[in-house]
Design a protein around this motif. Structure first.
Motif, PDB file in Angstrom:
ATOM      1  N   GLY A 114       0.789  -1.213   0.000  1.00 33.48           N
ATOM      2  CA  GLY A 114       0.000   0.000   0.000  1.00 33.48           C
ATOM      3  C   GLY A 114       0.824   1.267   0.000  1.00 33.48           C
TER       4      GLY A 114
ATOM      5  N   HIS B 247      -3.820   4.708  -1.715  1.00 33.26           N
ATOM      6  CA  HIS B 247      -4.146   5.009  -0.325  1.00 33.26           C
ATOM      7  C   HIS B 247      -5.264   6.044  -0.206  1.00 33.26           C
TER       8      HIS B 247
ATOM      9  N   SER C 148     -11.050   4.249  -1.236  1.00 33.09           N
ATOM     10  CA  SER C 148     -11.575   3.263  -0.291  1.00 33.09           C
ATOM     11  C   SER C 148     -12.175   2.039  -0.963  1.00 33.09           C
TER      12      SER C 148
ATOM     13  N   SER D 186      -7.495  -5.229   0.149  1.00 36.40           N
ATOM     14  CA  SER D 186      -6.645  -4.547   1.128  1.00 36.40           C
ATOM     15  C   SER D 186      -6.991  -3.065   1.222  1.00 36.40           C
TER      16      SER D 186
ATOM     17  N   THR E  43      -8.049  -1.348   4.774  1.00 37.57           N
ATOM     18  CA  THR E  43      -7.275  -0.241   5.335  1.00 37.57           C
ATOM     19  C   THR E  43      -8.151   0.992   5.540  1.00 37.57           C
TER      20      THR E  43
ATOM     21  N   ARG F 263      -9.557   3.401   9.202  1.00 35.51           N
ATOM     22  CA  ARG F 263      -9.605   4.849   9.390  1.00 35.51           C
ATOM     23  C   ARG F 263     -11.041   5.343   9.574  1.00 35.51           C
TER      24      ARG F 263
ATOM     25  N   PRO G 210      -6.782  -2.475  13.811  1.00 32.63           N
ATOM     26  CA  PRO G 210      -6.013  -2.965  12.662  1.00 32.63           C
ATOM     27  C   PRO G 210      -5.777  -4.474  12.687  1.00 32.63           C
TER      28      PRO G 210
ATOM     29  N   THR H 214      -6.621  -6.999   9.625  1.00 33.59           N
ATOM     30  CA  THR H 214      -5.623  -7.930   9.098  1.00 33.59           C
ATOM     31  C   THR H 214      -6.137  -9.365   9.163  1.00 33.59           C
TER      32      THR H 214
END
Length: 219
Positions: free
Chosen positions: A7, A14, A17, A144, A148, A152, A158, A162
């Motif tokens: 990423g 990044h 979304s 991914s 991620t 946020r 996190p 994962t």
């Protein structure tokens, strides 16, 4: 492949979304379980289509034909614009890392950017990777990014995000194999052999998201 799937690779991913921001606002993603359901659905639709395009580019199928095929598989203007913007950004990064005549020719033919999966496939080819590697990178990217983003958006742990990606590993392998097999057929049968899975709810949400006056992610 690890560099392409990272990423932190400066290709602009990044800031996007993958539809997760709209899904969070609509209440469809609210915890790790709903994130996993969203990612699994995205993987087997938009992710499969992107992986097929990337694998075909890595296999040597004409990237301009693939770019047209990507347009046909992306009916929503907001998502087409996003795919080309990301493709343009990835082209800059990849040409710095793995210069290649194919990437240079595509950049000249599509100065406003080719669809990102095609650029990803050519990047894999330039880096000495094969169609299955490109498919794996595209499939991983399809899940991914949303995972991620949800960390946020929801302040999701996190570790939970994962864990979602880890549980999706068998699905990722399955999608990558399907995409690579389709890419092999596309070399002889044409781009119609590539997956064209659709996700209408993602399309609708992407168009709505593009009109928001305030948002955290570009798409």
């Amino acid at each position: 492949m690890l560099v392409l799937a990272d990423g932190r690779f400066p290709a602009g991913g990044h800031a996007h979304s993958g539809g997760a921001e709209a899904a969070v606002k609509a209440g469809r993603i609210h915890d790790a379980a709903s994130l996993e359901a969203f990612c699994r659905g995205r993987l087997h639709t938009a992710g499969l289509t992107a992986a097929g395009l990337a694998a075909a580019a890595a296999a040597g199928v004409d990237p301009l034909l693939l770019d047209e095929a990507a347009d046909a598989r992306t009916p929503v203007p907001a998502l087409r614009a996003t795919a080309r913007r990301l493709g343009r950004q990835m082209t800059r990064a990849v040409r710095a890392a793995w210069p290649s005549p194919e990437l240079a020719a595509l950049a000249a033919a599509r100065p406003r950017g080719a669809h990102q999966p095609i650029v990803l496939g050519l990047a894999a080819r330039a880096a000495g990777l094969g169609p299955l590697d490109a498919a794996h990178a595209a499939a991983y990217e399809a899940v991914s990014g949303p995972a991620t983003a949800v960390v946020r958006l929801l302040s999701l742990d996190p570790f939970d995000a994962t864990a979602v990606l880890a549980r999706l590993a068998p699905d990722l392998d399955q999608v990558a194999r399907r995409a690579a097999d389709a890419a092999h057929r596309a070399r002889h049968e044409g781009v119609d052999a590539l997956p064209a899975a659709s996700a209408p709810l993602l399309d609708i949400a992407a168009e709505a998201h593009a009109t928001w006056p305030v948002r955290l992610f570009a798409s």
